[in-house]
Design a protein around this motif. Structure first.
Motif, short mmCIF file in Angstrom:
data_model
loop_
_atom_site.label_atom_id
_atom_site.label_comp_id
_atom_site.label_asym_id
_atom_site.label_seq_id
_atom_site.Cartn_x
_atom_site.Cartn_y
_atom_site.Cartn_z
N THR A 1 4.30 -7.99 -3.18
CA THR A 1 4.92 -7.90 -1.86
C THR A 1 6.44 -7.90 -1.95
N ASN A 2 6.99 -8.92 -2.58
CA ASN A 2 8.44 -9.13 -2.53
C ASN A 2 9.22 -8.15 -3.40
N LEU A 3 8.73 -7.91 -4.60
CA LEU A 3 9.45 -7.02 -5.53
C LEU A 3 8.94 -5.59 -5.44
N VAL A 4 7.66 -5.39 -5.74
CA VAL A 4 7.15 -4.01 -5.77
C VAL A 4 7.17 -3.41 -4.37
N GLY A 5 6.93 -4.24 -3.35
CA GLY A 5 7.02 -3.74 -1.98
C GLY A 5 8.41 -3.24 -1.65
N THR A 6 9.42 -3.99 -2.09
CA THR A 6 10.80 -3.56 -1.89
C THR A 6 11.06 -2.23 -2.59
N ILE A 7 10.58 -2.10 -3.81
CA ILE A 7 10.79 -0.86 -4.56
C ILE A 7 10.09 0.32 -3.87
N ARG A 8 8.88 0.08 -3.36
CA ARG A 8 8.16 1.16 -2.67
C ARG A 8 8.98 1.67 -1.47
N VAL A 9 9.54 0.74 -0.72
CA VAL A 9 10.30 1.15 0.47
C VAL A 9 11.57 1.90 0.06
N ILE A 10 12.28 1.38 -0.92
CA ILE A 10 13.50 2.04 -1.38
C ILE A 10 13.19 3.45 -1.90
N ASP A 11 12.14 3.56 -2.71
CA ASP A 11 11.76 4.87 -3.23
C ASP A 11 11.43 5.85 -2.10
N ALA A 12 10.80 5.34 -1.04
CA ALA A 12 10.39 6.21 0.05
C ALA A 12 11.57 6.82 0.79
N PHE A 13 12.67 6.05 0.91
CA PHE A 13 13.79 6.50 1.74
C PHE A 13 15.02 6.96 0.96
N THR A 14 15.03 6.79 -0.36
CA THR A 14 16.18 7.21 -1.14
C THR A 14 16.45 8.72 -1.01
N PRO A 15 15.45 9.58 -1.14
CA PRO A 15 15.75 11.02 -1.03
C PRO A 15 16.40 11.37 0.31
N HIS A 16 15.93 10.78 1.39
CA HIS A 16 16.50 11.08 2.71
C HIS A 16 17.97 10.66 2.78
N LEU A 17 18.26 9.44 2.36
CA LEU A 17 19.65 8.96 2.45
C LEU A 17 20.57 9.75 1.52
N VAL A 18 20.07 10.09 0.33
CA VAL A 18 20.91 10.87 -0.59
C VAL A 18 21.18 12.26 -0.03
N ASP B 1 0.85 -1.19 0.00
CA ASP B 1 0.00 0.00 0.00
C ASP B 1 0.89 1.24 0.00
N SER B 2 0.91 1.97 -1.11
CA SER B 2 1.79 3.13 -1.23
C SER B 2 1.52 4.18 -0.17
N ALA B 3 0.25 4.37 0.19
CA ALA B 3 -0.09 5.37 1.21
C ALA B 3 0.46 4.94 2.57
N SER B 4 0.40 3.65 2.86
CA SER B 4 0.95 3.14 4.12
C SER B 4 2.46 3.33 4.18
N VAL B 5 3.13 3.08 3.06
CA VAL B 5 4.58 3.26 3.02
C VAL B 5 4.95 4.72 3.23
N ALA B 6 4.23 5.62 2.58
CA ALA B 6 4.51 7.05 2.73
C ALA B 6 4.27 7.51 4.17
N SER B 7 3.18 7.05 4.77
CA SER B 7 2.88 7.41 6.15
C SER B 7 3.94 6.88 7.10
#
Length: 253
Positions: free
Chosen positions: A107-124, A59-65
């Motif tokens: 879950t396994n692939l797209v879920g991983t991408i959602r999480v990475i996308d969510a935190f990449t700007p912060h880490l960069v 759930d993209s909204a859950s990941v963003a929250s």
């Protein structure tokens, strides 16, 4: 990688390998938060002193929250471990398997991408940090009763390689953890020869602590899977593992 004094988020860490890694990071001196869907498991982890975050990686909204909540509480977050993973049996002769396949990929692939996308700007923006993705020995040596699980983990491997290349020069590293069969609740049913969780975690911590940190964390039991094609054992091993197709309900008896 120095495992002390890090601020770590483990997504999908409410049980099994993730839960044990949370304990190992904390024991080394890091601050650890764990994200997952199970309120009961999150409550137990909170009782152990971990930060907890409710997150549904499908759930993209859950990941963003969850991202917003994590960064508000842990602005120094420098390590994100993303390990959403479900393992489902599928009989590819029955079109009804598609629902399991779609759920696995989301879950396994797209879920991983959602999480990475969510935190990449912060880490960069930090200019330093680490993503730890979690694949599987099955990504390199398929287990035929779980075809989409194998495919999803092979995809996360390829995605991790591309992510590492794209983040080169930003200060953000990408480490891929490649577990073999490990004796968690699910694996014990499938493979009685699975590696004990404690032994696995100890070896993982030793490898993660090396300087420089390996790009792939390969415990000894995973080497057979990772290098099967190179070593010329791939066809024989897949044939052996194909005997497990008898575990599919439609093929019993």
């Amino acid at each position: 990688m120095d495992l002390s004094n890090r601020t770590v988020l483990i997504v999908g860490g409410t049980s099994g390998i993730g839960r044990e890694l949370a304990r190992r990071f904390a024991a080394a001196g890091s601050t650890v938060a764990v994200g997952g869907r199970s309120p009961e498991a999150l409550s137990e982890l909170a009782g152990e002193g971990f930060g907890t975050i409710s997150i549904d990686v499908t759930d993209s909204a859950s990941v963003a929250s969850a991202r917003d909540a994590v960064l508000a509480r842990y602005p120094e977050l420098d390590t994100v471990v993303t390990m959403p993973g479900i393992m489902l049996l599928e009989d590819l002769r029955d079109p009804a398997h598609f629902e399991a396949a779609a759920t696995t990929i989301d879950t396994n692939l797209v879920g991983t991408i959602r999480v990475i996308d969510a935190f990449t700007p912060h880490l960069v923006r930090r200019g330093a940090g680490t993503f730890i993705t979690v694949t599987s020995g099955i990504a390199f040596l398929p287990f035929p009763p779980m075809p989409t699980y194998a495919a999803s983990k092979a995809a996360v491997h390829a995605y991790s390689e591309a992510l590492r290349a794209q983040l080169d020069g930003t200060g953000v590293s990408v480490v891929e953890l490649v577990p073999p069969a490990v004796a968690t609740a699910g694996q014990e049913k499938v493979n009685p020869h699975a590696l004990p969780l404690d032994d696995f975690a100890t070896e993982v911590v030793q490898l993660l602590s090396e300087d420089p940190t390996p790009r792939e964390i390969l415990v000894k039991a995973a080497l057979m899977h990772r290098w099967a094609e190179r070593d010329g054992t791939y066809d024989d091993l897949v044939a052996q593992r194909s005997q497990a197709l008898a575990m599919l309900p439609s093929r019993e008896g």
